[in-house]
Design a protein around this motif. Structure first.
Motif, PDB file in Angstrom:
ATOM      1  N   PRO A 194      52.158  47.581  18.602  1.00 55.81           N
ATOM      2  CA  PRO A 194      52.166  46.431  19.515  1.00 55.81           C
ATOM      3  C   PRO A 194      52.596  45.125  18.844  1.00 55.81           C
ATOM      4  O   PRO A 194      53.229  44.283  19.480  1.00 55.81           O
ATOM      5  CB  PRO A 194      50.721  46.354  20.005  1.00 55.81           C
ATOM      6  N   ASP A 223      52.417  47.523  27.778  1.00 51.94           N
ATOM      7  CA  ASP A 223      52.179  48.722  28.573  1.00 51.94           C
ATOM      8  C   ASP A 223      53.250  48.906  29.649  1.00 51.94           C
ATOM      9  O   ASP A 223      53.566  50.034  30.037  1.00 51.94           O
ATOM     10  CB  ASP A 223      50.802  48.669  29.229  1.00 51.94           C
ATOM     11  N   ARG A 270      49.327  42.743  25.828  1.00 49.03           N
ATOM     12  CA  ARG A 270      48.994  44.150  26.027  1.00 49.03           C
ATOM     13  C   ARG A 270      49.578  44.654  27.350  1.00 49.03           C
ATOM     14  O   ARG A 270      50.131  45.761  27.413  1.00 49.03           O
ATOM     15  CB  ARG A 270      47.469  44.333  26.011  1.00 49.03           C
TER      16      ARG A 270
END
Length: 222
Positions: A178, A169, A165
């Protein structure tokens, strides 16, 4: 967007550190400059959308005259910093005749804040590795990221876990899915590992673990 502005940014950083000045000389021949970036000045004509010359011309103008903005928001505090990449410059090349030398060198002058950001805490990269990865913007980003992370964990002398994650980002905001980013990033990291043999990395549970290893370019002995 794409590989070319990334290669240009690596070149800018390298030259700023090598010369110790904001004014960078691009040279008097487009062919020589493209060779330094690992680009082919002979592929396609100017009418071809895939011509490296055409793409380089377009992306140079976009990047050199771009403004980078950094913002921070927390509770009642908001901070920002706007930096111009190269507010001054001259390009004398004839795009249609890349081998032709001109009387005056092309040059750019970096913005003060941008220049200071470059020289404040540099981590060296191997230009040969960049040329091998130039077909993949994501691989170039991950190569830069892993070289920095390796430098960081070497200083701290302990491994660092980074979640997928967090990587998404930071690097993969262009990917809306994702899972799709993770799949493509794994493939890109395999390419990075080939050109960066000193990288010590393993996959953990939902994360990547970076271990102390060799930096992409060995430190010079005093």
């Amino acid at each position: 967007f794409g590989s070319i502005p990334r290669l240009l940014m690596f070149w800018i950083t390298t030259e700023a550190l090598r010369t110790g000045t904001k004014r960078l000389t691009l040279g008097n021949s487009l062919a020589e400059f493209m060779k330094a970036l690992g680009l082919n000045h002979r592929n396609g004509g100017m009418g071809s959308e895939r011509s490296d010359r055409k793409r380089l011309r377009d992306q140079m103008e976009r990047l050199f005259r771009a403004r980078l903005s950094f913002e921070y928001d927390a509770l009642e505090v908001r901070r920002w910093l706007d930096m111009q990449v190269a507010p001054k410059g001259e390009l004398w090349w004839n795009i249609n005749s890349p081998d032709q030398s001109v009387l005056w060198d092309s040059w750019i002058e970096l913005g003060q804040e941008f220049y200071e950001a470059i020289i404040s805490s540099p981590v060296p990269v191997d230009m040969r590795a960049l040329r091998e990865l130039k077909q993949s913007p994501l691989a170039l980003d991950l190569y830069a990221w892993t070289t920095y992370k390796t430098h960081q964990v070497n200083q701290n002398k302990k491994p660092q876990r980074v979640s997928w994650r967090q990587i998404h980002d930071q690097i993969g905001t262009d990917y809306t899915d994702p899972k799709d980013f993770r799949r493509k990033a794994k493939d890109a990291l395999r390419k990075v590992a080939v050109v960066y043999p000193g990288l010590k990395m393993e996959e953990g549970n939902g994360c990547i673990i970076i271990h102390p290893g060799r930096t992409a370019v060995a430190a010079r002995k005093s």
